[in-house]
Design an enzyme around this catalytic site. Structure first.
Site, PDB file in Angstrom:
ATOM      1  N   ASP A  50       5.347  -6.865   6.193  1.00 19.26           N
ATOM      2  CA  ASP A  50       6.595  -6.120   6.032  1.00 19.26           C
ATOM      3  C   ASP A  50       7.104  -5.553   7.356  1.00 19.26           C
ATOM      4  OD1 ASP A  50       6.919  -6.607   3.354  1.00 19.26           O
ATOM      5  OD2 ASP A  50       6.056  -4.710   2.686  1.00 19.26           O
ATOM      6  N   ASP A 104      -8.213  -3.652   2.126  1.00 18.51           N
ATOM      7  CA  ASP A 104      -8.295  -2.725   3.261  1.00 18.51           C
ATOM      8  C   ASP A 104      -7.626  -1.386   3.009  1.00 18.51           C
ATOM      9  OD1 ASP A 104      -5.413  -2.592   4.832  1.00 18.51           O
ATOM     10  OD2 ASP A 104      -5.676  -4.420   3.697  1.00 18.51           O
ATOM     11  N   ASP A 110       1.131  -5.737  -2.120  1.00 16.62           N
ATOM     12  CA  ASP A 110       2.378  -4.972  -2.165  1.00 16.62           C
ATOM     13  C   ASP A 110       3.400  -5.543  -1.185  1.00 16.62           C
ATOM     14  OD1 ASP A 110       4.113  -3.090  -3.102  1.00 16.62           O
ATOM     15  OD2 ASP A 110       3.196  -1.375  -2.104  1.00 16.62           O
ATOM     16  N   ASP A 154      -6.449  -8.954  -1.097  1.00 19.28           N
ATOM     17  CA  ASP A 154      -5.236  -8.304  -0.635  1.00 19.28           C
ATOM     18  C   ASP A 154      -4.615  -9.253   0.404  1.00 19.28           C
ATOM     19  OD1 ASP A 154      -3.328  -6.235  -0.030  1.00 19.28           O
ATOM     20  OD2 ASP A 154      -4.534  -5.757   1.735  1.00 19.28           O
ATOM     21  N   ASP A 208      -1.868  -8.177   3.375  1.00 17.90           N
ATOM     22  CA  ASP A 208      -1.679  -7.566   4.686  1.00 17.90           C
ATOM     23  C   ASP A 208      -2.959  -6.910   5.184  1.00 17.90           C
ATOM     24  OD1 ASP A 208       1.034  -8.279   4.793  1.00 17.90           O
ATOM     25  OD2 ASP A 208       1.613  -6.502   3.656  1.00 17.90           O
TER      26      ASP A 208
END
Length: 242
Positions: A19, A179, A99, A8, A10
């Site tokens: 973001d 996470d 994402d 992942d 972030d």
């Protein structure tokens, strides 16, 4: 037979949310309440599109956005992990499923000099239009009810593994490192030989504990928590025999 590391971004590779980090490029480093309150569950990607439009309306240039994004901190030990992976590309493949968006991830990895460790990044496509406004699109369409409308990480991983198999590449072991809540879905396609590594104290770890208690869906992979990149590196080195 190689090893695959799935990361992942972030709060995994970087120790914050890219973001929300972008808001630091604004003069007062804040958004209007009307914009902040417009975010709906499962619609984060659409919300970020509105955030980037607002930033464009404030005449913040792409160069200014980039300079701020390049200051986001990496999670402790993650740079060393990525450097190790980059030095062992003959036996380790590494992909990012996030994402966030293509522009932020590319800028951040390039600035840190660790982009060579990553074979592919699967995230939301982004671009700057002729006005200098950043536009963010959905990564794909899917029918998974557990995931945000723009991205199902399990679908991404399953398609990637299928395409790799068609190229004759099989993985003897996979490490899934994340996470967040959207990292739970892909863990269900992991095998007994694989390892899911949730960050300690974060949502994914809590969901995995709850899953174990409820015993509704079976998780085959071994679970190993982590707080620092060095702990991930330790598991990876043991796997590849270094």
């Amino acid at each position: 037979m190689k090893t695959l590391v799935v990361l992942d971004f972030d709060y995994t590779i970087v120790d914050d949310n890219s973001d929300t980090w972008v808001i630091r490029c604004l003069p007062d480093q804040s958004l209007p309440d009307s914009l902040t309150n417009s975010c709906q569950k499962g619609q984060w990607n659409a919300y970020m599109g509105r955030v980037m439009t607002y930033i464009g309306d404030q005449a913040i240039s792409p160069a200014s956005v980039r300079s701020v994004m390049e200051t986001i901190p990496f999670t402790d030990g993650m740079t060393e992990l990525l450097m190790f992976i980059s030095e062992h590309k003959s036996t380790i493949d590494c992909i990012v499923i996030s994402d966030a968006n293509t522009i932020f991830i590319d800028w951040i990895l390039q600035a840190a000099g660790v982009h060579v460790a990553i074979d592919q990044v699967f995230t939301n496509p982004a671009r700057f239009d002729e006005r200098g406004y950043m536009e963010v699109q959905h990564h794909h369409l899917h029918d998974c009810t557990r995931c945000p409308v723009n991205l199902c990480k399990r679908k991404v991983l399953e398609v990637y593994l299928s395409e790799q198999a068609e190229r004759g590449i099989e993985y003897r072991q996979m490490f899934y490192v994340g996470d967040g809540g959207n990292d739970l879905c892909p863990t269900f396609c992991l095998r007994r030989s694989d390892v899911v590594m949730p960050r300690k104290g974060f949502t994914l770890e809590k969901l995995l504990v709850k899953l174990e208690d409820d015993d509704v869906m079976s998780l085959k992979a071994k679970v190993v928590t982590w707080s620092r990149g060095s702990e991930i590196l330790h598991e990876l080195k043991a796997s590849v025999g270094v």
